[in-house]
Design an enzyme around this catalytic site. Structure first.
Site, PDB file in Angstrom:
ATOM      1  N   GLN A   1      15.363  -8.531 -10.412  1.00 32.54           N
ATOM      2  CA  GLN A   1      15.319  -9.931 -10.869  1.00 32.54           C
ATOM      3  C   GLN A   1      14.225 -10.133 -11.926  1.00 32.54           C
ATOM      4  OE1 GLN A   1      15.022 -13.937  -8.432  1.00 32.54           O
ATOM      5  NE2 GLN A   1      12.961 -13.099  -8.587  1.00 32.54           N
TER       6      GLN A   1
ATOM      7  N   ALA B   1       9.391  -1.756  -6.923  1.00 32.18           N
ATOM      8  CA  ALA B   1       8.969  -1.541  -5.531  1.00 32.18           C
ATOM      9  C   ALA B   1      10.026  -2.111  -4.610  1.00 32.18           C
ATOM     10  CB  ALA B   1       7.636  -2.245  -5.265  1.00 32.18           C
TER      11      ALA B   1
ATOM     12  N   SER C   1       1.400  -9.632  -4.737  1.00 31.74           N
ATOM     13  CA  SER C   1       2.243 -10.613  -4.043  1.00 31.74           C
ATOM     14  C   SER C   1       1.411 -11.493  -3.124  1.00 31.74           C
ATOM     15  CB  SER C   1       3.257  -9.836  -3.202  1.00 31.74           C
ATOM     16  OG  SER C   1       3.724 -10.609  -2.135  1.00 31.74           O
TER      17      SER C   1
ATOM     18  N   GLU D   1       2.081 -11.886  -0.279  1.00 37.13           N
ATOM     19  CA  GLU D   1       2.060 -11.166   1.001  1.00 37.13           C
ATOM     20  C   GLU D   1       0.712 -10.472   1.220  1.00 37.13           C
ATOM     21  OE1 GLU D   1       4.208 -10.679   3.782  1.00 37.13           O
ATOM     22  OE2 GLU D   1       5.071 -12.511   2.983  1.00 37.13           O
TER      23      GLU D   1
ATOM     24  N   TYR E   1       4.861  -3.666   3.744  1.00 37.98           N
ATOM     25  CA  TYR E   1       4.989  -4.080   2.342  1.00 37.98           C
ATOM     26  C   TYR E   1       3.661  -4.670   1.844  1.00 37.98           C
ATOM     27  CZ  TYR E   1       6.373  -7.149  -1.534  1.00 37.98           C
ATOM     28  OH  TYR E   1       6.450  -7.801  -2.732  1.00 37.98           O
TER      29      TYR E   1
ATOM     30  N   LYS F   1       1.123  -3.146  -0.953  1.00 40.22           N
ATOM     31  CA  LYS F   1       0.790  -3.965  -2.124  1.00 40.22           C
ATOM     32  C   LYS F   1      -0.728  -4.155  -2.238  1.00 40.22           C
ATOM     33  CE  LYS F   1       4.601  -5.265  -4.300  1.00 40.22           C
ATOM     34  NZ  LYS F   1       4.772  -5.089  -5.748  1.00 40.22           N
TER      35      LYS F   1
ATOM     36  N   ASN G   1       6.514 -16.685  -3.920  1.00 36.09           N
ATOM     37  CA  ASN G   1       7.974 -16.496  -3.970  1.00 36.09           C
ATOM     38  C   ASN G   1       8.561 -17.062  -5.256  1.00 36.09           C
ATOM     39  OD1 ASN G   1       6.988 -16.498  -1.224  1.00 36.09           O
ATOM     40  ND2 ASN G   1       9.118 -16.337  -0.595  1.00 36.09           N
TER      41      ASN G   1
ATOM     42  N   VAL H   1      15.988 -15.822   1.348  1.00 42.32           N
ATOM     43  CA  VAL H   1      16.575 -17.029   1.935  1.00 42.32           C
ATOM     44  C   VAL H   1      17.155 -18.007   0.898  1.00 42.32           C
ATOM     45  CG1 VAL H   1      14.501 -18.489   2.109  1.00 42.32           C
ATOM     46  CG2 VAL H   1      16.270 -18.603   3.879  1.00 42.32           C
TER      47      VAL H   1
ATOM     48  N   PRO I   1       7.924 -14.543  13.368  1.00 43.84           N
ATOM     49  CA  PRO I   1       6.811 -15.241  14.028  1.00 43.84           C
ATOM     50  C   PRO I   1       6.333 -16.398  13.143  1.00 43.84           C
ATOM     51  CG  PRO I   1       6.429 -12.860  13.925  1.00 43.84           C
ATOM     52  CD  PRO I   1       7.666 -13.125  13.139  1.00 43.84           C
TER      53      PRO I   1
END
Ligand code: GDD
Length: 324
Positions: free
Chosen positions: A14, A82, A125, A127, A149, A153, A178, A189, A279
């Site tokens: 993307q 990645a 990220s 994350e 991940y 990163k 995101n 999602v 979670p």
């Protein structure tokens, strides 16, 4: 003047595809790195294929990287290659660590040896923040990754930063929240919702199973975010930048908008499926992009609603064309 050369690792993804469009448009010679071990879909870059040079290689292979850098001597290197799913990273933690983590050390070693004057962008990220200790998150928020991940990163992020400090290389990292688009993989999602809403509208499906509808994210448009990547490499000196909208929305709001755009009520079709529930998060992931806005002059153009409408429209168009 000789056109600048940019190497985009992950050009078929993307972000790679939006960045390739942006750079081609600006007159760059674009070299696109795609994996050699799997047959990757070139769908995202079909429209620019004639204007870029493709190279096949693996981030796991130091020689592939050296060969590519020696042959093309890029002025700018964008590492967008990645595995991208935090959840799926539990299925192959070693591979994720090798590609998303160590792969960046291999790439930076290659750059140091072959073209130390190149400029390097690393796709970090949100994350990295994982279970954040504060909200919103900025460049000074401590990192707390919560899956293989995010851990890989983080290794890549620190390596990018330390190569800058230790060797004086021009290495920048964008800590991106995101970012979505009609080219988003269906596992994520936003696209899962927009595509399924379009399928339901066309009578091809009748329900949508999701995880936690109250999960919130800071969602922006990928086309806006690749602009921030490019801007980072045009600065006098390199740095790390948080990139996001600063707004959060819930998965429920996303459903509401996507279905309403098609004249439907999401409550008639959406149900919670425990197998997708993750979670719950106690502190929200939301970006403080003050630094990027101030130093890069960056801001997102598309609103959340515009983004979702764009995605639903594209899915409806694509599916209708397939039907004809
Ligand atoms: N995928 C998915 N499927 N997510 C769901 C679902 C579902 O059925 N139901 C609720 N969610 C919630 C997740 O729990 C999460 O809170 C949120 O939707 C977003 O999940 P994803 O779209 O899968 O993305 P992600 O946040 O895990 O990861 C993406 O963003 C990161 C930050 O930019 C990826 O693009 C990563 O590569 C990226 O680093």
């Amino acid at each position: 003047m000789v056109a600048a050369r940019a190497l985009i690792l992950g050009v078929d993804g993307q972000d790679g595809s939006y960045l390739a469009e942006l750079l081609v448009h600006q007159g760059y010679q674009v070299i696109g790195w795609i994996p050699k071990s799997i047959d990757t879909s070139l769908e995202n870059i079909r429209h620019v294929l004639e204007r870029i040079t493709l190279v096949k290689g693996e981030l796991g292979d130091q020689q592939d990287l050296i060969d590519c850098l020696e042959e093309h001597r890029p002025d700018e290197i964008y590492n967008l290659a990645a595995p991208s799913s935090p959840v799926a990273s539990w299925n192959d933690a070693v591979m994720v660590g090798d590609v998303a983590g160590l792969g960046v050390a291999r790439l930076l070693e290659g750059m140091r040896l072959v073209c130390p004057n190149s400029r390097f962008y690393q796709a970090s990220s949100s994350e990295l923040f994982g279970e954040p200790v504060e909200a919103p998150q900025s460049e000074t928020t401590p990192f707390h990754p919560r899956n293989p991940y995010g851990i890989a990163k983080l290794y890549a992020h620190w390596t990018t930063m330390r190569y800058r400090q230790h060797y004086g290389l021009f290495t920048a990292a964008g800590i991106l929240f995101n970012h979505e688009s009609p080219r988003r993989d269906l596992r994520f999602v936003t696209r899962k919702i927009t595509r399924r809403a379009a399928q339901i509208k066309l009578g091809l499906e009748h329900e949508l199973r999701l995880g936690n509808l109250d999960a919130r994210r800071d969602w922006g448009f990928a086309g806006d975010y690749v602009r921030a990547m490019w801007l980072m490499l045009q600065q006098k000196s390199p740095g790390d930048y948080v990139v996001g909208t600063g707004e959060t929305h819930s998965v429920r709001e996303l459903c509401e908008l996507a279905f309403a755009f098609l004249g439907m009520d999401y409550r008639d079709y959406v149900m919670v499926d425990e197998s997708y529930v993750r979670p719950s998060e106690t502190v929200q992931l939301v970006a403080d992009s003050t630094k990027a806005r101030r130093e890069l002059g960056w801001k997102p153009d598309l609103t959340f609603e515009q983004l979702i409408n764009l995605m639903v429209e594209a899915d409806l168009r694509g599916l209708s064309a397939e039907q004809r």
